[in-house]
Write an enzyme that holds these catalytic residues in place. Structure first.
Site, short mmCIF file in Angstrom:
data_model
loop_
_atom_site.label_atom_id
_atom_site.label_comp_id
_atom_site.label_asym_id
_atom_site.label_seq_id
_atom_site.Cartn_x
_atom_site.Cartn_y
_atom_site.Cartn_z
N LYS A 1 -33.42 -47.25 -106.15
CA LYS A 1 -33.25 -45.91 -106.73
C LYS A 1 -31.78 -45.52 -106.62
O LYS A 1 -31.29 -45.20 -105.55
CB LYS A 1 -34.11 -44.86 -106.03
N GLU B 1 -27.09 -45.83 -93.41
CA GLU B 1 -25.62 -45.74 -93.40
C GLU B 1 -25.29 -44.33 -93.84
O GLU B 1 -25.46 -43.97 -94.99
CB GLU B 1 -25.06 -46.79 -94.35
N CYS C 1 -17.59 -43.20 -97.37
CA CYS C 1 -18.21 -43.00 -96.06
C CYS C 1 -17.26 -43.40 -94.95
O CYS C 1 -17.23 -42.79 -93.89
CB CYS C 1 -19.53 -43.74 -95.97
N GLU D 1 -18.15 -34.17 -91.83
CA GLU D 1 -17.76 -35.01 -92.98
C GLU D 1 -17.62 -34.11 -94.21
O GLU D 1 -18.60 -33.53 -94.67
CB GLU D 1 -18.81 -36.09 -93.23
P1 NAD Z 1 -27.91 -37.49 -100.52
O1 NAD Z 1 -28.14 -38.05 -99.17
O2 NAD Z 1 -28.76 -36.35 -100.98
O3 NAD Z 1 -28.11 -38.64 -101.64
C1 NAD Z 1 -28.03 -40.03 -101.39
C2 NAD Z 1 -29.19 -40.73 -102.11
O4 NAD Z 1 -30.42 -40.30 -101.52
C3 NAD Z 1 -29.31 -40.42 -103.60
O5 NAD Z 1 -29.76 -41.56 -104.30
C4 NAD Z 1 -30.40 -39.36 -103.62
O6 NAD Z 1 -31.07 -39.28 -104.85
C5 NAD Z 1 -31.32 -39.86 -102.54
N1 NAD Z 1 -32.22 -38.85 -101.97
C6 NAD Z 1 -32.03 -37.52 -101.87
N2 NAD Z 1 -33.11 -36.92 -101.31
C7 NAD Z 1 -34.00 -37.91 -101.04
C8 NAD Z 1 -35.29 -37.93 -100.45
N3 NAD Z 1 -35.88 -36.82 -100.01
N4 NAD Z 1 -35.90 -39.13 -100.30
C9 NAD Z 1 -35.32 -40.28 -100.72
N5 NAD Z 1 -34.09 -40.31 -101.31
C10 NAD Z 1 -33.44 -39.14 -101.45
O7 NAD Z 1 -26.41 -37.12 -100.64
P2 NAD Z 1 -25.77 -36.05 -101.66
O8 NAD Z 1 -26.51 -34.75 -101.68
O9 NAD Z 1 -25.59 -36.72 -102.95
O10 NAD Z 1 -24.39 -35.79 -100.93
C11 NAD Z 1 -24.37 -34.89 -99.83
C12 NAD Z 1 -23.46 -35.37 -98.76
O11 NAD Z 1 -23.89 -36.63 -98.26
C13 NAD Z 1 -22.03 -35.65 -99.20
O12 NAD Z 1 -21.28 -34.52 -99.24
C14 NAD Z 1 -21.58 -36.62 -98.15
O13 NAD Z 1 -21.15 -35.95 -97.01
C15 NAD Z 1 -22.80 -37.41 -97.83
N6 NAD Z 1 -22.83 -38.71 -98.53
C16 NAD Z 1 -22.50 -39.80 -97.82
C17 NAD Z 1 -22.50 -41.04 -98.43
C18 NAD Z 1 -22.14 -42.26 -97.68
O14 NAD Z 1 -21.73 -43.25 -98.25
N7 NAD Z 1 -22.32 -42.27 -96.38
C19 NAD Z 1 -22.82 -41.16 -99.78
C20 NAD Z 1 -23.18 -40.02 -100.49
C21 NAD Z 1 -23.18 -38.80 -99.83
#
Ligand code: NAD
Length: 474
Positions: free
Chosen positions: A168, A243, A277, A376
């Site tokens: 996904k 991660e 990250c 972060e």
């Molecule tokens: P997020 O954690 O919501 O999204 C990451 C992934 O998880 C996406 O594919 C999203 O669709 C999916 N996801 C979201 N809710 C889910 C659920 N309930 N069950 C399963 N999958 C789910 O991150 P975001 O809202 O896009 O970004 C928010 C913050 O997260 C950013 O500001 C940053 O600090 C952090 N982030 C970190 C990384 C990293 O590489 N560590 C990457 C993206 C975001």
């Protein structure tokens, strides 16, 4: 959606608009996979495990991964253009991302038939051997910050180890992944070995991670969603890797090659608009060299420019309006609470007004407990703090909830090694810093940065399970 080597529309008919971050306009639509679509993808993956894919040899899998790597390189410019439009990143960065993605499939293609068990000396009349087996059907939740690279990082070792992968991608930044899935079919991956289900996290993502047909979950994203994923995994007693980002420190001593340190620090936080990250988002500077290093950082920061992919400057926009609002909030909060703003970069005057551009911001000195020093931001914002001596540097480096990466800059080899061994992080660089890339290097976090290791040969262990076979031969 791409399931069973074919394109599908969502059974619900729902779609998600795709916005170009550099312009702020919708330019495509993707399917939002429903729970029925998740069922179909998982059952197709299960059939693959019970059929052709499950019977494949490690050598066959390795060759398929190598073929996909070659196809990614053949389509490198097309994929780079897709990635640049979809995420807003500078075209040079997108081109490099595609090379790294191809490298993941090459590296794990070569690794597939090197993953093996061992024999264990036991009682005289026993023969004991271990063998590595795939988990089965693996779910991969991919973030938007490096879509193609994160796909390669997560999916290549899973496929190499013999799992069927259901992916996904994030709502933002999923188009390159869909195209690579199509290339995987062209490379000859059998039906069901790989599926890509775009959609929203709370619907498609949640349905996938809770699905009873999933045997293992690999997640990269926010700590908050990581917690939900771990709960979903715990409910079914399956494994997961998480991660979850970081607040990675650079520790800079006055005896270091300061020119090299300053260049790497600025690139490390500005690259991909800080949405990395492993970005080095905290800089700890030895008090004696503080003014000198801060001035060099400020001079370089002021030269950074944000622009469109075609302008190909130091950074592009952030991914969406929500992320820009989040980064802007951190900047406003720091200013309101009196943290000195030492330098800002620029937004190119030709950048479209609808794009989600944020100029780089350098704040110093940031109080130890300030949100900017511990949270972060995931944007081009750098927090600088002074330290007194080695012990103080270690205390500050280990402060906070995260533990992903660290950089130590000094010409004193013994001091560098003492710190590298004492800093709580998954990777420590000495006199260098590498956010992204480094396919060969095991990577992952401790503390709130998550657990499990990706990259390197280590990932093949994560995506497989060990069986011990004990034979009494009399
Ligand atoms: P997020 O954690 O919501 O999204 C990451 C992934 O998880 C996406 O594919 C999203 O669709 C999916 N996801 C979201 N809710 C889910 C659920 N309930 N069950 C399963 N999958 C789910 O991150 P975001 O809202 O896009 O970004 C928010 C913050 O997260 C950013 O500001 C940053 O600090 C952090 N982030 C970190 C990384 C990293 O590489 N560590 C990457 C993206 C975001």
């Amino acid at each position: 959606m791409f399931i069973g080597n074919r394109w599908f529309a969502s059974t619900s008919g729902q779609t998600v608009p795709v916005v170009a971050p550099a312009e702020g306009i919708v330019f495509a639509e993707i399917a939002e996979a429903s729970s029925e679509d998740v069922d179909l993808a998982v059952s197709t993956a299960r059939e693959a495990m019970d059929g052709t894919w499950g019977c494949s040899t490690a050598t066959q899998r390795g060759r398929l991964l190598m073929r996909l790597s070659a196809l990614i390189l053949d389509h490198a410019e097309e994929l780079a253009l897709i990635e640049a439009r979809d995420t807003g990143r500078p075209i040079s960065l997108a081109r490099n991302d595609v090379l790294v993605t191809a490298r993941y499939f090459e590296f794990y293609g070569g690794g597939a038939d090197k993953l093996h068990g061992e024999t264990i000396p036991y009682l005289a009349d026993f023969f004991v051997a271990t063998q590595r087996e795939p988990h089965g059907v693996t779910a991969h939740i991919i973030p938007w910050n490096y879509p193609a690279q994160m796909f390669g990082r997560s999916v290549a070792p899973a496929l190499a180890a013999g799992n069927a992968a259901v992916v996904k991608p994030a709502e933002d930044g999923c188009l390159s992944i869909l195209r690579i899935a199509e290339l995987a079919a062209e490379a000859g991956f059998p039906t069901g070995a790989l599926a890509v289900l775009p959609g929203r996290g709370a619907t498609t993502g949640a349905a996938l991670t809770a699905h009873p047909g999933i045997d293992f979950i690999a997640f990269t994203g926010s700590p908050e969603v990581g917690e939900l994923v771990q709960i979903a995994a715990a409910k079914r007693h399956i494994g997961c890797t998480l991660e979850l980002g970081g607040k990675s420190p650079h520790v800079v001593f006055g005896d270091a090659d300061l020119e090299a340190a300053v260049a790497a620090i600025v690139t490390g936080i500005v690259q991909n608009a800080g949405q990395t990250c492993s970005a080095g988002s905290r800089v700890l500077i030895e008090r004696a060299a503080y003014d000198r290093v801060l001035k060099a950082l400020a001079d370089r920061f002021a030269q950074t420019r944000a622009g469109t992919p075609e302008m190909d400057l130091e950074l592009g926009p952030v991914i969406n309006a929500k992320q820009r609002a989040r980064v802007d909030r951190y900047i406003a909060n720091a200013r309101e609470s009196g943290v000195p703003l030492v330098a800002t970069g620029q937004i190119h005057p030709g950048a479209p007004p609808g794009g989600y551009f944020v100029a780089p911001h350098l704040f110093a000195p940031v109080p130890e407990q300030h949100p900017l020093a511990v949270e972060e931001v995931f944007g081009p914002v750098l927090a600088v703090l002074p330290f007194e001596d080695e012990a103080d540097a270690l205390r500050l480096a280990n402060a906070g909830e995260f533990g992903l990466l660290a950089g130590v800059w000094t010409r004193d080899g013994a001091r560098a090694m003492r710190l590298a061994r004492s800093i709580r992080a998954g990777q420590v660089y000495i006199n260098g810093f590498g956010a992204g890339g480094g396919v060969e290097l095991p990577f992952g976090g401790v503390k709130r940065s998550g657990h499990g290791r990706e990259k390197g040969f280590e990932a093949l262990y994560e995506f497989s399970t060990l069986k011990t076979i004990i034979q009494k031969h009399g």
